[in-house]
Design a protein around this motif. Structure first.
Motif, mmCIF file in Angstrom:
data_model
loop_
_atom_site.group_PDB
_atom_site.id
_atom_site.type_symbol
_atom_site.label_atom_id
_atom_site.label_comp_id
_atom_site.label_asym_id
_atom_site.label_seq_id
_atom_site.Cartn_x
_atom_site.Cartn_y
_atom_site.Cartn_z
ATOM 1 N N PHE A 5 0.833 -1.204 0.000
ATOM 2 C CA PHE A 5 0.000 0.000 0.000
ATOM 3 C C PHE A 5 0.869 1.256 0.000
ATOM 4 O O PHE A 5 0.609 2.202 -0.748
ATOM 5 C CB PHE A 5 -0.919 0.014 1.224
ATOM 6 C CG PHE A 5 -1.656 1.317 1.394
ATOM 7 C CD1 PHE A 5 -2.813 1.569 0.676
ATOM 8 C CD2 PHE A 5 -1.174 2.295 2.256
ATOM 9 C CE1 PHE A 5 -3.484 2.784 0.813
ATOM 10 C CE2 PHE A 5 -1.837 3.507 2.396
ATOM 11 C CZ PHE A 5 -2.994 3.750 1.677
ATOM 12 N N SER A 6 1.904 1.269 0.841
ATOM 13 C CA SER A 6 2.774 2.443 0.938
ATOM 14 C C SER A 6 3.424 2.761 -0.400
ATOM 15 O O SER A 6 3.525 3.931 -0.796
ATOM 16 C CB SER A 6 3.852 2.215 2.005
ATOM 17 O OG SER A 6 3.277 2.108 3.288
ATOM 18 N N GLU A 7 3.864 1.730 -1.095
ATOM 19 C CA GLU A 7 4.505 1.932 -2.398
ATOM 20 C C GLU A 7 3.519 2.495 -3.416
ATOM 21 O O GLU A 7 3.813 3.471 -4.120
ATOM 22 C CB GLU A 7 5.082 0.609 -2.900
ATOM 23 C CG GLU A 7 6.269 0.105 -2.104
ATOM 24 C CD GLU A 7 6.786 -1.226 -2.610
ATOM 25 O OE1 GLU A 7 7.955 -1.535 -2.355
ATOM 26 O OE2 GLU A 7 6.019 -1.961 -3.263
ATOM 27 N N GLU A 8 2.353 1.875 -3.492
ATOM 28 C CA GLU A 8 1.363 2.315 -4.475
ATOM 29 C C GLU A 8 0.794 3.688 -4.110
ATOM 30 O O GLU A 8 0.497 4.503 -4.993
ATOM 31 C CB GLU A 8 0.251 1.277 -4.591
ATOM 32 C CG GLU A 8 0.743 -0.054 -5.156
ATOM 33 C CD GLU A 8 -0.369 -1.075 -5.338
ATOM 34 O OE1 GLU A 8 -1.553 -0.690 -5.251
ATOM 35 O OE2 GLU A 8 -0.051 -2.258 -5.568
ATOM 36 N N ALA A 9 0.655 3.947 -2.808
ATOM 37 C CA ALA A 9 0.162 5.250 -2.363
ATOM 38 C C ALA A 9 1.152 6.351 -2.718
ATOM 39 O O ALA A 9 0.763 7.459 -3.112
ATOM 40 C CB ALA A 9 -0.088 5.232 -0.856
ATOM 41 N N GLU A 10 2.439 6.053 -2.574
ATOM 42 C CA GLU A 10 3.471 7.038 -2.907
ATOM 43 C C GLU A 10 3.397 7.425 -4.379
ATOM 44 O O GLU A 10 3.425 8.614 -4.729
ATOM 45 C CB GLU A 10 4.850 6.468 -2.578
ATOM 46 C CG GLU A 10 6.020 7.320 -3.046
ATOM 47 C CD GLU A 10 6.142 8.653 -2.336
ATOM 48 O OE1 GLU A 10 6.926 9.502 -2.792
ATOM 49 O OE2 GLU A 10 5.445 8.857 -1.323
ATOM 50 N N LEU A 11 3.284 6.440 -5.250
ATOM 51 C CA LEU A 11 3.211 6.738 -6.678
ATOM 52 C C LEU A 11 1.903 7.445 -7.031
ATOM 53 O O LEU A 11 1.869 8.309 -7.911
ATOM 54 C CB LEU A 11 3.352 5.448 -7.487
ATOM 55 C CG LEU A 11 4.710 4.745 -7.360
ATOM 56 C CD1 LEU A 11 4.730 3.470 -8.197
ATOM 57 C CD2 LEU A 11 5.846 5.664 -7.789
ATOM 58 N N THR A 12 0.839 7.087 -6.326
ATOM 59 C CA THR A 12 -0.454 7.736 -6.574
ATOM 60 C C THR A 12 -0.397 9.219 -6.247
ATOM 61 O O THR A 12 -0.828 10.064 -7.043
ATOM 62 C CB THR A 12 -1.561 7.062 -5.735
ATOM 63 O OG1 THR A 12 -1.708 5.699 -6.147
ATOM 64 C CG2 THR A 12 -2.896 7.781 -5.923
ATOM 65 N N THR A 63 8.204 8.835 0.513
ATOM 66 C CA THR A 63 8.873 10.094 0.832
ATOM 67 C C THR A 63 8.005 11.314 0.532
ATOM 68 O O THR A 63 8.011 12.283 1.290
ATOM 69 C CB THR A 63 10.189 10.205 0.040
ATOM 70 O OG1 THR A 63 9.918 10.006 -1.356
ATOM 71 C CG2 THR A 63 11.187 9.155 0.503
ATOM 72 N N THR A 64 7.266 11.271 -0.570
ATOM 73 C CA THR A 64 6.422 12.417 -0.920
ATOM 74 C C THR A 64 5.296 12.581 0.087
ATOM 75 O O THR A 64 5.026 13.690 0.570
ATOM 76 C CB THR A 64 5.837 12.250 -2.335
ATOM 77 O OG1 THR A 64 6.908 12.088 -3.273
ATOM 78 C CG2 THR A 64 5.013 13.464 -2.728
ATOM 79 N N ALA A 65 4.624 11.477 0.405
ATOM 80 C CA ALA A 65 3.533 11.527 1.378
ATOM 81 C C ALA A 65 4.033 11.997 2.739
ATOM 82 O O ALA A 65 3.404 12.835 3.395
ATOM 83 C CB ALA A 65 2.877 10.151 1.501
ATOM 84 N N SER A 66 5.182 11.466 3.161
ATOM 85 C CA SER A 66 5.739 11.850 4.461
ATOM 86 C C SER A 66 6.147 13.318 4.478
ATOM 87 O O SER A 66 5.904 14.035 5.456
ATOM 88 C CB SER A 66 6.955 10.974 4.796
ATOM 89 O OG SER A 66 6.586 9.619 4.895
ATOM 90 N N ALA A 67 6.764 13.766 3.390
ATOM 91 C CA ALA A 67 7.204 15.160 3.317
ATOM 92 C C ALA A 67 6.016 16.116 3.324
ATOM 93 O O ALA A 67 6.037 17.151 3.997
ATOM 94 C CB ALA A 67 8.049 15.379 2.060
ATOM 95 N N LEU A 68 4.971 15.766 2.584
ATOM 96 C CA LEU A 68 3.789 16.625 2.548
ATOM 97 C C LEU A 68 3.110 16.668 3.912
ATOM 98 O O LEU A 68 2.676 17.729 4.376
ATOM 99 C CB LEU A 68 2.809 16.125 1.485
ATOM 100 C CG LEU A 68 1.506 16.922 1.338
ATOM 101 C CD1 LEU A 68 1.791 18.394 1.060
ATOM 102 C CD2 LEU A 68 0.635 16.328 0.235
ATOM 103 N N LYS A 69 3.038 15.516 4.570
ATOM 104 C CA LYS A 69 2.434 15.470 5.901
ATOM 105 C C LYS A 69 3.212 16.357 6.874
ATOM 106 O O LYS A 69 2.614 17.104 7.657
ATOM 107 C CB LYS A 69 2.393 14.020 6.400
ATOM 108 C CG LYS A 69 1.719 13.849 7.745
ATOM 109 C CD LYS A 69 1.309 12.398 7.991
ATOM 110 C CE LYS A 69 2.474 11.451 7.901
ATOM 111 N NZ LYS A 69 2.089 10.068 8.284
ATOM 112 N N ARG A 70 4.539 16.292 6.811
ATOM 113 C CA ARG A 70 5.365 17.133 7.690
ATOM 114 C C ARG A 70 5.167 18.614 7.398
ATOM 115 O O ARG A 70 5.087 19.438 8.320
ATOM 116 C CB ARG A 70 6.845 16.764 7.536
ATOM 117 C CG ARG A 70 7.253 15.479 8.227
ATOM 118 C CD ARG A 70 8.767 15.386 8.343
ATOM 119 N NE ARG A 70 9.419 15.450 7.048
ATOM 120 C CZ ARG A 70 9.676 14.389 6.293
ATOM 121 N NH1 ARG A 70 9.315 13.183 6.706
ATOM 122 N NH2 ARG A 70 10.291 14.521 5.132
#
Length: 205
Positions: A54-61, A184-191
């Motif tokens: 999920f994390s991988e596919e969510a990142e690309l999404t 990384t994108t999801a984590s960076a945006l959340k931060r």
């Protein structure tokens, strides 16, 4: 011109649609998940494997969705986009799912919902239709001009189809060469959103 608030909603809609489909398609693997609390009971390796998928596919999404609107470059987000995001909760739910605890809670909820369907065949439920694809997840971009609106819809659908195939190929290639896709994108945006909210709360902005 589409406002940043509208962009937030469109990005969130696409990401949430992906998440809905993923959980619907994979909750069968969690039939023995007895609690939503990850601190209670054994956490199986196969559950964590689904979470990593999920994390991988969510990142690309989310990469694709943000790139579509040109609001991210090398993990740097447009200031106006982050400012709009901090005043909206549209992305909060999706971004939280990149952490294992919220992922398990959401999956537990999905399992309970499926059990409450009293054995109804999943293909009879429209929520489970077309689980494999995400092209239909891309929301329609609003535009006042009819011709432009139609062309945008055509472009968005085609781009979504291309991205779906690209994501599948990229994930397979990454796995073959032993390189996982980190969120990384999801984590960076959340931060960034959390930092902006903190600054506003303490009066630093």
């Amino acid at each position: 011109m589409t406002s940043q608030r509208e962009v937030i909603q469109l990005v969130a809609s696409e990401c949430n649609c992906f998440a809905d489909r993923f959980f619907a398609a994979n909750n069968i693997c969690f039939d023995d998940l007895a609690t939503a609390d990850v601190s209670q009971g054994e956490q199986r390796a196969e559950w964590f494997a689904v979470y990593k998928k999920f994390s991988e596919e969510a990142e690309l999404t989310i990469q694709n969705a943000l790139m579509l609107w040109g609001v991210v470059q090398a993990k740097a987000f447009e200031e106006d986009f982050v400012d709009a995001a901090q005043h909206s909760e549209a992305l909060d739910g999706f971004l939280s799912l990149t952490d294992y605890g919220p992922f398990i809670r959401r999956m537990h909820e999905q399992v309970q919902q499926r059990r409450e369907q009293d054995g109804k065949e999943s293909e009879d439920d429209p929520r489970f239709a077309d689980l494999a694809g995400t092209a239909a997840c891309r929301p329609i971009t609003p535009h006042t001009d009819g011709a432009t609106h139609r062309r945008l819809s055509q472009l968005d659908l085609r781009l979504a189809e291309i991205e779906l195939e690209r994501n599948a190929l990229l994930l397979e290639r990454r796995r073959l060469v032993g390189r996982v896709v980190e969120p990384t994108t999801a984590s960076a945006l959340k931060r960034e959103i959390e930092l902006q909210r903190y600054r506003e709360n303490v009066g630093l902005d």
